[in-house]
Design an enzyme around this catalytic site. Sequence first.
Site, short mmCIF file in Angstrom:
data_model
loop_
_atom_site.label_atom_id
_atom_site.label_comp_id
_atom_site.label_asym_id
_atom_site.label_seq_id
_atom_site.Cartn_x
_atom_site.Cartn_y
_atom_site.Cartn_z
N LYS A 131 0.83 -1.20 0.00
CA LYS A 131 0.00 0.00 0.00
C LYS A 131 0.87 1.25 0.00
CE LYS A 131 -3.81 -2.56 1.96
NZ LYS A 131 -4.51 -3.07 3.13
N GLN B 287 -5.14 -2.03 9.20
CA GLN B 287 -4.99 -3.36 8.60
C GLN B 287 -5.57 -4.43 9.52
OE1 GLN B 287 -3.77 -3.80 5.47
NE2 GLN B 287 -4.18 -5.97 5.61
N ASP C 55 -11.51 2.02 3.40
CA ASP C 55 -11.75 0.57 3.31
C ASP C 55 -13.24 0.26 3.12
OD1 ASP C 55 -9.70 -1.33 3.34
OD2 ASP C 55 -9.30 -1.06 5.48
N1 GUN Z 1 -7.10 -7.51 5.71
C1 GUN Z 1 -7.37 -8.27 4.62
N2 GUN Z 1 -7.89 -7.52 3.65
C2 GUN Z 1 -7.97 -6.27 4.13
C3 GUN Z 1 -8.41 -5.03 3.58
O1 GUN Z 1 -8.89 -4.93 2.44
N3 GUN Z 1 -8.31 -3.96 4.39
C4 GUN Z 1 -7.82 -4.04 5.65
N4 GUN Z 1 -7.78 -2.95 6.37
N5 GUN Z 1 -7.40 -5.15 6.19
C5 GUN Z 1 -7.46 -6.25 5.42
#
Ligand code: GUN
Length: 279
Positions: free
Chosen positions: A49, A93, A116
């Site tokens: 990211k 995350q 998200d």
């Molecule tokens: N963990 C697995 N996929 C995701 C996601 O798309 N966003 C976040 N924040 N955590 C994750």
Amino acid sequence: MATILDGKALAAKIKAQVKEEAATLPRIPGLAVIIVGNNPASRVYVNSKRKDCEECGFLSEEFALPEETTEAELIALIQELNGRDDIDGILCQLPLPNGINEEAVLMAIDPNKDVDGFHPMNAGALFVGKDGFLPCTPYGVMEILDEYGIDPKGKTCVVIGRSNIVGKPMSIMLLQRHGTVTICHSRTQNLTEVCRGADILVAAVGKNHTVTKDMVKPGAVVIDVAMNRNDEGKLCGDVDFDDVKDIASAITPVPGSVGPMTRAMLMKNTLLAAKKHQA
Ligand code: GUN
């Protein structure tokens, strides 16, 4: 042989568009990424990211918190980020370490910075068909379908998996586009038969060999959302790709399709957050 749905190429195209548009804003978009503890997969995702932000010309700020972080400390950080003018998007995350209530943490994120799309306000907006942030993975799947001219309208769509992150929002997005949607999960009976009825089959389980050749209708579109490792440690999806590619009309490879698109949609959501925030 099925058409390979190249999410990687589409993601590159979308990120280039995002970068171009971001450069026209009065201030560059800012994304805060929070990671708690030492989950190795989460570390890989968070690093990616950061790279995506660099590629798009965004400010990215990472907050790596120790495993022992308390829920209160994490929420205090989120509240501080909610109030910061240079931060347009906040991503925490998942998964979080045991002892931290994920729901309470997601609820603490300002819905206007929830890139998200996990806050109940945004999930609710999707549910009732109002504008909000869409969760990146199913959003990316819809963009892949659109890019390849695959219209869910009137089609039988089967989603395997009912998570808040993928399965549920995926189902609602397909429904919104007039698909006839069935959601399958661990208690579904006759999974094979249900899947065999699908014109569009989306697998979001997280378990190798969930979708075998006998579960796929000839000519179906097969979307594999998973990111698993096989016995040799190689990345693979839920779908037996080599078998299924011969009967599907279109299929996403793992890795290299839904994963890159998920990341691209995060950039798109962050741009959208910045545009709203700076308007
Ligand atoms: N963990 C697995 N996929 C995701 C996601 O798309 N966003 C976040 N924040 N955590 C994750």
